[in-house]
Structures are given as C-alpha cells and as structure tokens.
Design a protein around this motif. Sequence first.
Motif, PDB file in Angstrom:
ATOM      1  N   PHE A   5       0.841  -1.191   0.000  1.00 45.98           N
ATOM      2  CA  PHE A   5       0.000   0.000   0.000  1.00 45.98           C
ATOM      3  C   PHE A   5       0.877   1.242   0.000  1.00 45.98           C
ATOM      4  O   PHE A   5       2.067   1.178   0.252  1.00 45.98           O
ATOM      5  N   GLU A   6       0.244   2.390  -0.266  1.00 44.61           N
ATOM      6  CA  GLU A   6       0.994   3.636  -0.237  1.00 44.61           C
ATOM      7  C   GLU A   6       1.543   3.853   1.175  1.00 44.61           C
ATOM      8  O   GLU A   6       1.034   3.290   2.145  1.00 44.61           O
ATOM      9  N   PRO A   7       2.595   4.639   1.313  1.00 46.28           N
ATOM     10  CA  PRO A   7       3.283   4.793   2.600  1.00 46.28           C
ATOM     11  C   PRO A   7       2.386   5.178   3.779  1.00 46.28           C
ATOM     12  O   PRO A   7       2.538   4.636   4.872  1.00 46.28           O
ATOM     13  N   ARG A   8       1.424   6.066   3.592  1.00 41.18           N
ATOM     14  CA  ARG A   8       0.584   6.467   4.738  1.00 41.18           C
ATOM     15  C   ARG A   8      -0.299   5.323   5.216  1.00 41.18           C
ATOM     16  O   ARG A   8      -0.540   5.180   6.406  1.00 41.18           O
ATOM     17  N   ILE A   9      -0.741   4.460   4.298  1.00 42.72           N
ATOM     18  CA  ILE A   9      -1.548   3.293   4.681  1.00 42.72           C
ATOM     19  C   ILE A   9      -0.653   2.268   5.367  1.00 42.72           C
ATOM     20  O   ILE A   9      -1.035   1.669   6.383  1.00 42.72           O
ATOM     21  N   GLU A  10       0.534   2.066   4.846  1.00 41.66           N
ATOM     22  CA  GLU A  10       1.490   1.144   5.480  1.00 41.66           C
ATOM     23  C   GLU A  10       1.807   1.596   6.903  1.00 41.66           C
ATOM     24  O   GLU A  10       1.871   0.782   7.822  1.00 41.66           O
ATOM     25  N   HIS A  11       1.978   2.889   7.078  1.00 44.28           N
ATOM     26  CA  HIS A  11       2.272   3.428   8.398  1.00 44.28           C
ATOM     27  C   HIS A  11       1.088   3.198   9.342  1.00 44.28           C
ATOM     28  O   HIS A  11       1.256   2.781  10.490  1.00 44.28           O
ATOM     29  N   ALA A  12      -0.124   3.463   8.862  1.00 48.32           N
ATOM     30  CA  ALA A  12      -1.320   3.245   9.679  1.00 48.32           C
ATOM     31  C   ALA A  12      -1.472   1.766  10.032  1.00 48.32           C
ATOM     32  O   ALA A  12      -1.826   1.421  11.167  1.00 48.32           O
ATOM     33  N   LEU A  13      -1.194   0.898   9.089  1.00 45.80           N
ATOM     34  CA  LEU A  13      -1.269  -0.545   9.340  1.00 45.80           C
ATOM     35  C   LEU A  13      -0.261  -0.959  10.396  1.00 45.80           C
ATOM     36  O   LEU A  13      -0.584  -1.716  11.316  1.00 45.80           O
ATOM     37  N   GLN A  14       0.943  -0.450  10.307  1.00 48.08           N
ATOM     38  CA  GLN A  14       1.968  -0.774  11.304  1.00 48.08           C
ATOM     39  C   GLN A  14       1.565  -0.254  12.677  1.00 48.08           C
ATOM     40  O   GLN A  14       1.763  -0.931  13.692  1.00 48.08           O
ATOM     41  N   SER A  15       0.975   0.926  12.743  1.00 44.23           N
ATOM     42  CA  SER A  15       0.495   1.487  14.013  1.00 44.23           C
ATOM     43  C   SER A  15      -0.612   0.621  14.594  1.00 44.23           C
ATOM     44  O   SER A  15      -0.658   0.378  15.801  1.00 44.23           O
ATOM     45  N   PHE A  16      -1.520   0.143  13.747  1.00 46.46           N
ATOM     46  CA  PHE A  16      -2.601  -0.735  14.186  1.00 46.46           C
ATOM     47  C   PHE A  16      -2.022  -2.005  14.818  1.00 46.46           C
ATOM     48  O   PHE A  16      -2.445  -2.428  15.893  1.00 46.46           O
ATOM     49  N   ILE A  17      -1.055  -2.604  14.149  1.00 45.67           N
ATOM     50  CA  ILE A  17      -0.427  -3.831  14.664  1.00 45.67           C
ATOM     51  C   ILE A  17       0.245  -3.559  16.002  1.00 45.67           C
ATOM     52  O   ILE A  17       0.108  -4.335  16.943  1.00 45.67           O
ATOM     53  N   THR A  18       0.934  -2.439  16.118  1.00 40.83           N
ATOM     54  CA  THR A  18       1.601  -2.076  17.360  1.00 40.83           C
ATOM     55  C   THR A  18       0.598  -1.877  18.492  1.00 40.83           C
ATOM     56  O   THR A  18       0.844  -2.273  19.631  1.00 40.83           O
ATOM     57  N   ASP A  19      -0.562  -1.293  18.182  1.00 35.00           N
ATOM     58  CA  ASP A  19      -1.586  -1.019  19.188  1.00 35.00           C
ATOM     59  C   ASP A  19      -2.405  -2.245  19.581  1.00 35.00           C
ATOM     60  O   ASP A  19      -3.217  -2.177  20.501  1.00 35.00           O
ATOM     61  N   HIS A  20      -2.238  -3.351  18.885  1.00 32.23           N
ATOM     62  CA  HIS A  20      -3.004  -4.563  19.164  1.00 32.23           C
ATOM     63  C   HIS A  20      -2.059  -5.730  19.466  1.00 32.23           C
ATOM     64  O   HIS A  20      -1.780  -6.555  18.592  1.00 32.23           O
ATOM     65  N   PRO A  21      -1.597  -5.795  20.712  1.00 32.94           N
ATOM     66  CA  PRO A  21      -0.731  -6.914  21.089  1.00 32.94           C
ATOM     67  C   PRO A  21      -1.459  -8.229  20.797  1.00 32.94           C
ATOM     68  O   PRO A  21      -2.658  -8.337  20.988  1.00 32.94           O
TER      69      PRO A  21
END
Length: 62
Positions: A5-21
Amino acid sequence: MTASFEPRIEHALQSFITDHPGMTSREEAVSAILENWFTNHGYLPSDQQGTRPENLDASNDD
C-alpha cells in the motif's frame, strides 16, 4: 498477502499492529480491519445480540 500500500496506509497498518498486542501477522491485521469495516457498514452481520440503536425508544428502557 503480498499487497503493498501507499506509505501512509502502510504506516497506519503498522500502528494498528503495534496497538493490538497479539496480532501475529500483517495478514491478521488486514483481516481484522476489513472485518470491522464490513460489519460496521452492514456487509457482515454483527455477532452482538440486542436491540439495534435505530429500534430503541422509551418502551424498551429497563
């Protein structure tokens, strides 16, 4: 899943993963996001029981 995905979506996805142990993979995160979106927009049934907000009125107050 090998989608990129485009960088901003990739960043949001990574943040989601980080926020959901407990999210063990990128695929699991994308699946959870899609399931949530589809449920909230009426494409998947909700697992919740009860009266839908649009059907609430004073007659069903406890």
